[in-house]
Scaffold this motif. Structure first.
Motif, PDB file in Angstrom:
ATOM      1  N   ILE A 128     -10.071  28.006  -0.499  1.00 12.30           N
ATOM      2  CA  ILE A 128     -11.279  27.446   0.100  1.00 12.30           C
ATOM      3  C   ILE A 128     -12.392  27.294  -0.932  1.00 12.30           C
ATOM      4  O   ILE A 128     -13.249  26.430  -0.805  1.00 12.30           O
ATOM      5  N   ALA A 129     -12.327  28.112  -1.987  1.00 12.31           N
ATOM      6  CA  ALA A 129     -13.332  27.958  -3.045  1.00 12.31           C
ATOM      7  C   ALA A 129     -13.182  26.602  -3.728  1.00 12.31           C
ATOM      8  O   ALA A 129     -14.159  25.867  -3.906  1.00 12.31           O
ATOM      9  N   VAL A 164      -2.661  24.710  -0.441  1.00  9.87           N
ATOM     10  CA  VAL A 164      -2.644  24.045   0.875  1.00  9.87           C
ATOM     11  C   VAL A 164      -4.003  23.564   1.348  1.00  9.87           C
ATOM     12  O   VAL A 164      -4.097  22.542   2.017  1.00  9.87           O
ATOM     13  N   VAL A 213     -18.265  29.617  -3.325  1.00  9.42           N
ATOM     14  CA  VAL A 213     -17.983  30.420  -2.121  1.00  9.42           C
ATOM     15  C   VAL A 213     -19.227  31.192  -1.696  1.00  9.42           C
ATOM     16  O   VAL A 213     -19.606  31.202  -0.524  1.00  9.42           O
ATOM     17  N   TYR A 249      -1.448  35.876   1.237  1.00  7.04           N
ATOM     18  CA  TYR A 249      -1.604  34.821   2.230  1.00  7.04           C
ATOM     19  C   TYR A 249      -0.266  34.195   2.624  1.00  7.04           C
ATOM     20  O   TYR A 249       0.173  34.281   3.772  1.00  7.04           O
ATOM     21  N   GLY A 303      -5.016  40.718   0.110  1.00  8.09           N
ATOM     22  CA  GLY A 303      -5.268  39.295  -0.081  1.00  8.09           C
ATOM     23  C   GLY A 303      -4.071  38.396   0.100  1.00  8.09           C
ATOM     24  O   GLY A 303      -4.199  37.184   0.024  1.00  8.09           O
ATOM     25  N   PRO A 327      -8.524  34.622 -11.837  1.00  5.30           N
ATOM     26  CA  PRO A 327      -7.511  33.988 -10.970  1.00  5.30           C
ATOM     27  C   PRO A 327      -6.389  34.940 -10.568  1.00  5.30           C
ATOM     28  O   PRO A 327      -5.790  34.756  -9.510  1.00  5.30           O
ATOM     29  N   PHE A 328      -6.099  35.970 -11.387  1.00  4.03           N
ATOM     30  CA  PHE A 328      -5.097  36.956 -11.002  1.00  4.03           C
ATOM     31  C   PHE A 328      -5.587  37.818  -9.860  1.00  4.03           C
ATOM     32  O   PHE A 328      -4.824  38.206  -8.986  1.00  4.03           O
ATOM     33  N   SER A 329      -6.875  38.168  -9.876  1.00  7.28           N
ATOM     34  CA  SER A 329      -7.329  39.137  -8.889  1.00  7.28           C
ATOM     35  C   SER A 329      -7.980  38.501  -7.667  1.00  7.28           C
ATOM     36  O   SER A 329      -8.247  39.196  -6.704  1.00  7.28           O
ATOM     37  N   LEU A 330      -8.208  37.202  -7.715  1.00  6.32           N
ATOM     38  CA  LEU A 330      -8.783  36.550  -6.539  1.00  6.32           C
ATOM     39  C   LEU A 330      -7.655  36.158  -5.578  1.00  6.32           C
ATOM     40  O   LEU A 330      -6.740  35.462  -5.976  1.00  6.32           O
ATOM     41  N   PRO A 331      -7.714  36.609  -4.320  1.00 11.38           N
ATOM     42  CA  PRO A 331      -6.662  36.232  -3.373  1.00 11.38           C
ATOM     43  C   PRO A 331      -6.536  34.714  -3.254  1.00 11.38           C
ATOM     44  O   PRO A 331      -7.530  33.992  -3.346  1.00 11.38           O
ATOM     45  N   THR A 332      -5.303  34.250  -3.039  1.00 10.70           N
ATOM     46  CA  THR A 332      -5.063  32.806  -3.090  1.00 10.70           C
ATOM     47  C   THR A 332      -5.824  32.045  -2.009  1.00 10.70           C
ATOM     48  O   THR A 332      -6.261  30.922  -2.241  1.00 10.70           O
ATOM     49  N   ALA A 333      -5.975  32.663  -0.836  1.00 10.53           N
ATOM     50  CA  ALA A 333      -6.691  31.957   0.225  1.00 10.53           C
ATOM     51  C   ALA A 333      -8.144  31.731  -0.175  1.00 10.53           C
ATOM     52  O   ALA A 333      -8.740  30.691   0.129  1.00 10.53           O
ATOM     53  N   VAL A 334      -8.725  32.704  -0.879  1.00 11.15           N
ATOM     54  CA  VAL A 334     -10.105  32.555  -1.342  1.00 11.15           C
ATOM     55  C   VAL A 334     -10.181  31.436  -2.387  1.00 11.15           C
ATOM     56  O   VAL A 334     -11.062  30.562  -2.322  1.00 11.15           O
ATOM     57  N   GLU A 360       3.412  28.278  -5.849  1.00 11.78           N
ATOM     58  CA  GLU A 360       2.075  28.528  -5.316  1.00 11.78           C
ATOM     59  C   GLU A 360       1.872  27.877  -3.952  1.00 11.78           C
ATOM     60  O   GLU A 360       2.258  26.743  -3.726  1.00 11.78           O
ATOM     61  N   TYR A 361       1.230  28.609  -3.059  1.00 10.40           N
ATOM     62  CA  TYR A 361       1.021  28.069  -1.729  1.00 10.40           C
ATOM     63  C   TYR A 361      -0.450  28.170  -1.310  1.00 10.40           C
ATOM     64  O   TYR A 361      -1.109  27.169  -1.103  1.00 10.40           O
ATOM     65  N   PRO A 407     -15.944  27.860  -8.883  1.00  7.48           N
ATOM     66  CA  PRO A 407     -15.384  28.053  -7.542  1.00  7.48           C
ATOM     67  C   PRO A 407     -15.929  29.312  -6.875  1.00  7.48           C
ATOM     68  O   PRO A 407     -16.260  29.322  -5.684  1.00  7.48           O
ATOM     69  N   ALA A 457     -14.424  34.936   3.062  1.00  7.17           N
ATOM     70  CA  ALA A 457     -13.870  34.869   1.702  1.00  7.17           C
ATOM     71  C   ALA A 457     -14.649  35.751   0.730  1.00  7.17           C
ATOM     72  O   ALA A 457     -14.071  36.299  -0.209  1.00  7.17           O
TER      73      ALA A 457
END
Lengths: 282, 269
Positions: free
Chosen positions: B110-111, B213, A40, A217, A215, B100-107, B208-209, A36, A254
């Motif tokens: 879309i990833a 989404v 990106v 959201y 970050g 996965p802990f440090s990656l913002p959820t929005a990223v 989780e959101y 993933p 991103a």
């Protein structure tokens, strides 16, 4: 003559099993985590590096980055200061409701971010008594900066306090007492004895909350109202671009946040190494 | 422990810190409670009793359960490999687990969308075997798998590292096969940690959101999770409906928090 083999109990895994498990682990991490991330970056640069830079320089993007930075710059220090005060108090008094405070601190981690946003709408939205009163006096909280700030503070609240609590739990209490008996004030005790003990944990938790603040959201999305170029933080701007099918731009934005993830990870590794080295010296 | 500081300062700082936490956490929760208390109970039940709501709950809890289960099955061998074996690149794999802990959820959102979407690397691969992942419940599962991966690994790994070797040796000396030792000695030792990691991954999946989404498709009754339903009710000014859903979600968080705390206390023993 029979060979006598030295007796060794078999507690090692068979080599074939070991290789299989290692291959499996690498594969899982590659597919679930690395792909993933790579996707990106590839999509962000799909139209070339110059387009990438232009996209990052767009005014909406800059406003979003600035807003996110502003939110983090206020929320993180606030949580750090009050977190230190709380933990200092908790570890220097004998209070009965410790469990309750711990649960309170755990809540922001376990509540859905959407529910966090909703809580603030219920408190400070137009239809709530307090929110209505504030609105009458010309203060808009929801769909404006204060709402974004409150949501950010909520979701980053536990980081510093949770990290520091076990660190300040009395391993160096004797030194503190000695300092106190010698007449040192609490500020000097904190600066000279406590701070050196907790510095890596503090730094580490501040970085973690910074990353989360920049970050976040869900919670922010609910209270923002998504006014582009005004209440759109960087993650919300990514969503807006994504919904407009501007995929390259969304991925470019991103990468900024993904970079943040990489920095957090690096700092975490360094902080843990330092912590280990410090504790080895003791 | 030595005697506590009897001066006023710690009590003062405790008071200030606690006031701050209460203002940020408790006051908004009280606002929800008060708001919902003014709504007739009947209306709350009514707003929860629809096909759309029930399928959202089924989806959120069912898929979180499934993803947590998958994360436990993946997490145990991962933790084992990281704790017991040395191989080139082990440190890198170890660090990547935390991504996965440090990656913002929005990223993450879309990833995953880019990866499993119709033009993504894995999306096209799955399409060839006739499976669509993006914009279906399978997409939600993939997102929950991503955000939940670190939990089991991180709770189980330290236990394996600190495990008493002598128990395994005893088993082996007494003639037990490696598999038997794993099943009867190692696995029981790891059970509390596995359960804790499982519950944490589950709790995270339910709420989780951001990462879900984007890839979910968000079709009511098909791929609409509860947090999304809350958002869509808020957007249509249905505050009672959104509040009722949030109450249920909060209750679920409380129960899971309690459960995880109990498990962790058992692990500490």
């Amino acid at each position: 003559m029979k060979k006598v083999r030295p007796f060794s109990p078999n507690t090692a895994d068979a080599p074939w099993l070991k290789s299989c498990l290692i291959a499996f682990a690498v594969l899982v991490v590659l597919v679930i985590v690395v792909l993933p991330f790579a996707s990106v970056i590839v999509q962000a640069f799909s139209e070339g590096p110059s387009i990438y830079l232009t996209l990052l320089r767009s005014s909406d993007m800059q406003v979003a980055v600035l807003l996110s930075l502003k939110l983090a710059a206020i929320a993180v220090p606030l949580n750090a200061i009050f977190g230190i005060l709380l933990v200092w108090g908790m570890t220097h008094t004998q209070l009965p409701c410790r469990r309750f405070i711990m649960a309170l601190l755990d809540l922001p981690f376990s509540v859905s971010p959407v529910v966090v946003g909703l809580l603030f709408i219920m408190l400070l939205g137009k239809n709530a008594p307090l929110g209505g009163w504030l609105e009458e006096h010309g203060v808009q909280v929801i769909f404006a900066f204060p709402g974004l700030l409150l949501a950010t503070i909520f979701v980053t609240l536990p980081f510093v306090a949770r990290e520091l609590l076990p660190l300040m739990e009395g391993q160096y209490r004797q030194e503190e007492e000695a300092a106190r008996l010698l007449g040192a004030g609490w500020w000097r005790i904190f600066l000279k004895i406590t701070l050196p003990e907790i510095k890596w944990g503090l730094l580490f938790s501040i970085i973690l909350s910074l990353a989360r603040a920049l970050g976040e959201y869900g919670a922010v999305a609910v209270v923002s109202g998504n006014i582009r170029g005004k209440t759109n933080t960087l993650p919300l701007h990514i969503e807006a671009l994504f919904n407009d099918y501007e995929l390259t731009a969304a991925n470019a934005a991103a990468t900024l946040l993904a970079l943040l993830g990489v920095i957090t990870l690096t700092v975490r590794i360094v902080a843990e190494l330092k912590k280990k080295r410090d504790s080895n010296e003791h | 422990m030595s005697s506590p500081d009897n001066s006023l300062t710690p009590h003062l700082t405790l008071g200030i810190g606690l006031t701050y936490v209460c203002l940020i956490v408790l006051v908004p929760m009280a606002a929800l409670a008060i708001r919902m208390a003014t709504v007739p109970f009947h209306d709350i039940v009514e707003s929860l009793n629809s096909v759309r709501v029930i399928s959202a709950f089924k989806l959120s809890f069912g898929l979180s359960l499934l993803a947590a289960l998958a994360n436990t099955l993946l997490g145990l061998p991962l933790a084992w490999v990281l704790a017991r074996y040395t191989f080139p690149g082990r440190k890198v794999i170890d660090a990547l687990i935390d991504m996965p802990f440090s990656l913002p959820t929005a990223v993450a959102g879309i990833a995953l969308c880019g990866l499993y979407g119709p033009e993504g690397w894995l999306g096209t691969a799955f399409e060839r075997i006739g499976v669509q992942i993006a914009y279906t419940p399978a997409g939600i599962f993939v997102a929950m798998l991503f955000v939940g991966l670190p939990f089991v690994v991180r709770t189980v790994q330290p236990i394996i590292t600190n495990m008493d070797f002598s128990l395994e040796e005893t088993g082996a000396c007494l003639g037990a096969s490696r598999w038997y030792v794993f099943r009867r000695v190692i696995l029981p030792t790891l059970r509390p940690a596995l359960l804790t990691g499982f519950s944490m991954a589950f709790a995270r999946g339910v709420g989780e959101y951001g990462s879900v989404v984007f890839i979910a498709g968000n079709i009511p009754e098909v791929s609409e999770i509860v947090p999304l339903l809350i958002v869509s009710r808020l957007e249509s000014y249905d505050f009672t409906g959104a509040g009722a859903l949030s109450l249920v979600m909060l209750l679920a968080s409380f129960v899971m928090l309690l459960l995880i705390n109990m498990l962790q206390r058992r692990m500490a023993q």
